[in-house]
Write a protein that holds these residues in place. Structure first.
Motif, PDB file in Angstrom:
ATOM      1  N   ASP A 259       0.740  -1.145   0.094  1.00 10.15           N
ATOM      2  CA  ASP A 259      -0.321   0.014  -0.077  1.00 10.15           C
ATOM      3  C   ASP A 259       1.361   1.582  -0.108  1.00 10.15           C
ATOM      4  OD1 ASP A 259      -2.391  -1.372  -0.205  1.00 10.15           O
ATOM      5  OD2 ASP A 259      -2.707  -1.111   2.366  1.00 10.15           O
ATOM      6  N   HIS A 260       1.637   1.279   0.936  1.00 12.94           N
ATOM      7  CA  HIS A 260       2.603   2.066   0.795  1.00 12.94           C
ATOM      8  C   HIS A 260       3.425   2.776  -0.374  1.00 12.94           C
ATOM      9  CE1 HIS A 260       5.586  -0.719   1.520  1.00 12.94           C
ATOM     10  NE2 HIS A 260       6.460  -0.112   1.686  1.00 12.94           N
ATOM     11  N   LEU A 261       3.875   2.199  -1.637  1.00 14.04           N
ATOM     12  CA  LEU A 261       4.538   2.031  -2.034  1.00 14.04           C
ATOM     13  C   LEU A 261       3.256   1.877  -4.074  1.00 14.04           C
ATOM     14  CD1 LEU A 261       7.045  -0.065  -2.657  1.00 14.04           C
ATOM     15  CD2 LEU A 261       7.040   1.571  -2.067  1.00 14.04           C
ATOM     16  N   ALA A 262       1.980   2.514  -3.744  1.00 11.35           N
ATOM     17  CA  ALA A 262       1.007   1.890  -4.901  1.00 11.35           C
ATOM     18  C   ALA A 262       0.918   3.511  -5.846  1.00 11.35           C
ATOM     19  CB  ALA A 262      -0.679   1.772  -4.811  1.00 11.35           C
ATOM     20  N   GLY A 263       0.811   4.127  -4.837  1.00 11.79           N
ATOM     21  CA  GLY A 263       0.691   5.551  -5.072  1.00 11.79           C
ATOM     22  C   GLY A 263       2.225   6.137  -5.868  1.00 11.79           C
ATOM     23  N   PHE A 264       2.839   5.189  -5.556  1.00  9.65           N
ATOM     24  CA  PHE A 264       4.163   6.108  -7.030  1.00  9.65           C
ATOM     25  C   PHE A 264       3.657   5.722  -8.178  1.00  9.65           C
ATOM     26  CE2 PHE A 264       5.781   6.179  -2.036  1.00  9.65           C
ATOM     27  CZ  PHE A 264       6.229   7.223  -2.922  1.00  9.65           C
ATOM     28  N   ILE A 265       3.265   4.553  -8.538  1.00  8.33           N
ATOM     29  CA  ILE A 265       2.972   3.870  -9.906  1.00  8.33           C
ATOM     30  C   ILE A 265       1.959   4.102 -10.720  1.00  8.33           C
ATOM     31  CG2 ILE A 265       2.591   1.452 -10.299  1.00  8.33           C
ATOM     32  CD1 ILE A 265       3.395  -0.158  -8.202  1.00  8.33           C
ATOM     33  N   ALA A 266       2.276   4.756 -11.917  1.00  6.85           N
ATOM     34  CA  ALA A 266       1.226   5.891 -12.702  1.00  6.85           C
ATOM     35  C   ALA A 266       1.044   4.404 -13.933  1.00  6.85           C
ATOM     36  CB  ALA A 266       2.059   6.540 -12.902  1.00  6.85           C
TER      37      ALA A 266
ATOM     38  N   GLU B 146      -2.957  -2.576  -6.867  1.00  5.76           N
ATOM     39  CA  GLU B 146      -2.806  -3.220  -8.370  1.00  5.76           C
ATOM     40  C   GLU B 146      -2.126  -2.930  -9.901  1.00  5.76           C
ATOM     41  OE1 GLU B 146      -6.431  -6.401  -8.777  1.00  5.76           O
ATOM     42  OE2 GLU B 146      -5.844  -6.806  -6.838  1.00  5.76           O
ATOM     43  N   PHE B 147      -1.290  -3.405 -10.240  1.00  5.78           N
ATOM     44  CA  PHE B 147      -1.432  -2.969 -12.144  1.00  5.78           C
ATOM     45  C   PHE B 147      -0.645  -3.800 -12.638  1.00  5.78           C
ATOM     46  CE2 PHE B 147       2.481  -3.580  -9.271  1.00  5.78           C
ATOM     47  CZ  PHE B 147       3.751  -4.096 -10.055  1.00  5.78           C
TER      48      PHE B 147
ATOM     49  N   ASP C 209       9.910   4.083  -9.402  1.00  6.46           N
ATOM     50  CA  ASP C 209      10.785   4.858 -10.341  1.00  6.46           C
ATOM     51  C   ASP C 209      11.306   6.033 -10.452  1.00  6.46           C
ATOM     52  OD1 ASP C 209      11.452   5.953 -13.245  1.00  6.46           O
ATOM     53  OD2 ASP C 209      10.063   7.145 -13.323  1.00  6.46           O
ATOM     54  N   THR C 210      12.646   6.200 -10.013  1.00  4.50           N
ATOM     55  CA  THR C 210      13.375   7.145  -9.141  1.00  4.50           C
ATOM     56  C   THR C 210      12.577   8.562  -9.567  1.00  4.50           C
ATOM     57  OG1 THR C 210      15.653   6.239  -9.798  1.00  4.50           O
ATOM     58  CG2 THR C 210      15.867   8.289  -8.546  1.00  4.50           C
ATOM     59  N   LEU C 211      11.988   9.429 -10.368  1.00  3.41           N
ATOM     60  CA  LEU C 211      11.305  10.452 -10.522  1.00  3.41           C
ATOM     61  C   LEU C 211       9.874  10.566  -9.739  1.00  3.41           C
ATOM     62  CD1 LEU C 211      11.474  13.082 -12.652  1.00  3.41           C
ATOM     63  CD2 LEU C 211       9.850  11.941 -14.015  1.00  3.41           C
ATOM     64  N   ALA C 212       9.089   9.247  -9.693  1.00  7.43           N
ATOM     65  CA  ALA C 212       8.383   9.633  -9.039  1.00  7.43           C
ATOM     66  C   ALA C 212       8.879   9.730  -7.515  1.00  7.43           C
ATOM     67  CB  ALA C 212       7.779   8.016  -8.816  1.00  7.43           C
ATOM     68  N   ARG C 213      10.112   9.007  -6.878  1.00  3.25           N
ATOM     69  CA  ARG C 213      10.151   8.911  -5.787  1.00  3.25           C
ATOM     70  C   ARG C 213      10.429  10.385  -5.788  1.00  3.25           C
ATOM     71  NH1 ARG C 213      12.779   5.548  -3.315  1.00  3.25           N
ATOM     72  NH2 ARG C 213      13.724   4.417  -5.658  1.00  3.25           N
ATOM     73  N   TYR C 214      10.848  11.358  -6.410  1.00  2.76           N
ATOM     74  CA  TYR C 214      12.149  12.897  -5.871  1.00  2.76           C
ATOM     75  C   TYR C 214      10.635  13.660  -6.207  1.00  2.76           C
ATOM     76  CZ  TYR C 214      16.676  11.229  -5.903  1.00  2.76           C
ATOM     77  OH  TYR C 214      17.783  11.182  -5.133  1.00  2.76           O
ATOM     78  N   VAL C 215      10.100  13.464  -7.024  1.00  3.45           N
ATOM     79  CA  VAL C 215       8.394  14.174  -6.198  1.00  3.45           C
ATOM     80  C   VAL C 215       7.595  14.017  -5.837  1.00  3.45           C
ATOM     81  CG1 VAL C 215       6.199  14.747  -8.009  1.00  3.45           C
ATOM     82  CG2 VAL C 215       8.195  14.435  -9.438  1.00  3.45           C
ATOM     83  N   ALA C 216       6.991  13.186  -4.923  1.00  2.00           N
ATOM     84  CA  ALA C 216       6.667  13.219  -3.706  1.00  2.00           C
ATOM     85  C   ALA C 216       7.304  13.912  -2.803  1.00  2.00           C
ATOM     86  CB  ALA C 216       6.763  11.126  -3.444  1.00  2.00           C
ATOM     87  N   ARG C 217       8.679  13.536  -2.786  1.00  3.87           N
ATOM     88  CA  ARG C 217       9.602  14.343  -1.536  1.00  3.87           C
ATOM     89  C   ARG C 217       9.229  15.487  -1.581  1.00  3.87           C
ATOM     90  NH1 ARG C 217      11.069  15.200   3.005  1.00  3.87           N
ATOM     91  NH2 ARG C 217      13.557  16.146   3.161  1.00  3.87           N
ATOM     92  N   LEU C 218       9.158  16.015  -3.169  1.00  3.46           N
ATOM     93  CA  LEU C 218       9.025  17.948  -3.455  1.00  3.46           C
ATOM     94  C   LEU C 218       7.586  18.177  -2.542  1.00  3.46           C
ATOM     95  CD1 LEU C 218      10.385  20.268  -4.355  1.00  3.46           C
ATOM     96  CD2 LEU C 218       9.899  19.511  -6.744  1.00  3.46           C
ATOM     97  N   ARG C 219       6.617  17.309  -2.909  1.00  2.00           N
ATOM     98  CA  ARG C 219       5.617  17.762  -2.823  1.00  2.00           C
ATOM     99  C   ARG C 219       5.192  17.550  -0.957  1.00  2.00           C
ATOM    100  NH1 ARG C 219       1.456  12.931  -3.637  1.00  2.00           N
ATOM    101  NH2 ARG C 219       2.701  12.604  -2.084  1.00  2.00           N
ATOM    102  N   ASP C 220       6.385  16.628  -0.625  1.00  2.00           N
ATOM    103  CA  ASP C 220       5.765  16.695   1.122  1.00  2.00           C
ATOM    104  C   ASP C 220       6.623  17.592   1.762  1.00  2.00           C
ATOM    105  OD1 ASP C 220       4.343  14.108   0.689  1.00  2.00           O
ATOM    106  OD2 ASP C 220       5.810  12.749   0.935  1.00  2.00           O
ATOM    107  N   TRP C 221       7.822  17.871   1.063  1.00  2.00           N
ATOM    108  CA  TRP C 221       8.785  19.123   1.370  1.00  2.00           C
ATOM    109  C   TRP C 221       8.066  20.919   1.387  1.00  2.00           C
ATOM    110  CZ3 TRP C 221      12.185  20.029   4.609  1.00  2.00           C
ATOM    111  CH2 TRP C 221      12.528  21.520   5.022  1.00  2.00           C
ATOM    112  N   GLU C 222       7.251  20.459   0.551  1.00  2.02           N
ATOM    113  CA  GLU C 222       6.044  22.141   0.218  1.00  2.02           C
ATOM    114  C   GLU C 222       5.270  22.350   0.735  1.00  2.02           C
ATOM    115  OE1 GLU C 222       4.833  21.409  -4.384  1.00  2.02           O
ATOM    116  OE2 GLU C 222       6.929  22.543  -4.768  1.00  2.02           O
ATOM    117  N   ARG C 223       4.842  20.532   1.543  1.00  3.90           N
ATOM    118  CA  ARG C 223       3.589  20.917   2.303  1.00  3.90           C
ATOM    119  C   ARG C 223       3.762  21.488   3.859  1.00  3.90           C
ATOM    120  NH1 ARG C 223       0.741  15.264   0.798  1.00  3.90           N
ATOM    121  NH2 ARG C 223      -0.704  16.063  -1.358  1.00  3.90           N
TER     122      ARG C 223
END
Length: 201
Positions: A125-132, A153-154, A182-196
Motif C-alpha cells: 500500500d505504501h508504494l502504490a501511489g508511486f505507480i502510474a 494493483e497494476f 521510478d526514481t523520478l516519482a520518488r523525488y516528485v513525492a519528496r518535493l510535494r511533501d516538503w512543500e506541504r
C-alpha cells in the motif's frame, strides 16, 4: 546505476548463512572484466561482488536487504536476472534503476494472450501511489511499462522476447517479485511533501 535491461540469466549455485546470507551465482559474464567490489544487479538488487571465479561470483546479502526483498527465498538452482552496472556511454535502453528495491509485489493474475503474457501485481500500500499508468517500474530488475493501475494493483504485459531473455518465462501466480519504483516519482513525492511541510510551518 542500471537500466533494467537484463543482460544475463544467472543461477544460484551455493547459499550459506554466515551472519549475512552469502550466495554464489553462476553467470555467462566474462568475470575477468569484473572487478572485486563491482556492482551487479541480481533480481534487481544491487549487490557487491566479494569473490569470483571464471564463471561465477559471490555476494553477501544483509539481513536488511533480505527483509525488503525476495532474496530470502533464493534456492539452489534458481534462475536470477542479472545486469552489470551502467558505464558512461552505454545505451539507456530501459529507465534509470538504482538497484535499491523498495518492496515486494505479488503476482495476483496471469493470462496468456497470444505469445504475450499479461500480469497483474499487488504492490504494498505504501508504494502504490508511486505507480502510474504508462510509467516505468523495475520488477526483479527488469524495466517494464505499467499498462493500468487500480488501487494497489497494476498490470504489465510481457512480450515473448522478454520471457526468453529473462526469468519471466518461469513466472507463476503468487510469486513475490522485487519492486523498485521510478526514481523520478520518488523525488516528485519528496518535493510535494516538503512543500506541504513548508506551507504548514
Amino acid at each position: 546505476m542500471f537500466t533494467g535491461i537484463i543482460t544475463d540469466i544467472g543461477e544460484i549455485r551455493a547459499l550459506k548463512q554466515e551472519g549475512d546470507l552469502r550466495a554464489r551465482i553462476g553467470t555467462g559474464y566474462d568475470m575477468a572484466s569484473v572487478d572485486l567490489g563491482a556492482s551487479i544487479a541480481s533480481d534487481g538488487v544491487c549487490l557487491t561482488v566479494v569473490a569470483k571465479g571464471p564463471d561465477w561470483y559471490e555476494v553477501q546479502v544483509s539481513a536488511e536487504t533480505v527483509s525488503k526483498t525476495n532474496l530470502g527465498g533464493w534456492t539452489l538452482g534458481k534462475r536470477v536476472n542479472l545486469e552489470r552496472a551502467l558505464k558512461v556511454g552505454d545505451e539507456l535502453g530501459g529507465h534509470i534503476v538504482s538497484g535499491h528495491v523498495d518492496g515486494v509485489a505479488e503476482v495476483v493474475a496471469l493470462t496468456d494472450e497470444g505469445g504475450s503474457t499479461r500480469l497483474v501485481f499487488r504492490a504494498p500500500d505504501h508504494l502504490a501511489g508511486f505507480i502510474a499508468p504508462k510509467g516505468s517500474v523495475a520488477l526483479d530488475g527488469t524495466s517494464l511499462t505499467v499498462n493500468e493501475v487500480s488501487g494497489a494493483e497494476f498490470g504489465i504485459n510481457l512480450i515473448p522476447h522478454t520471457k526468453q531473455v529473462t526469468t519471466w518465462g518461469d513466472i507463476a501466480l503468487g510469486d513475490r517479485i522485487n519492486l523498485e519504483i521510478d526514481t523520478l516519482a520518488r523525488y516528485v513525492a519528496r518535493l510535494r511533501d516538503w512543500e506541504r511541510h513548508v506551507a504548514s510551518a
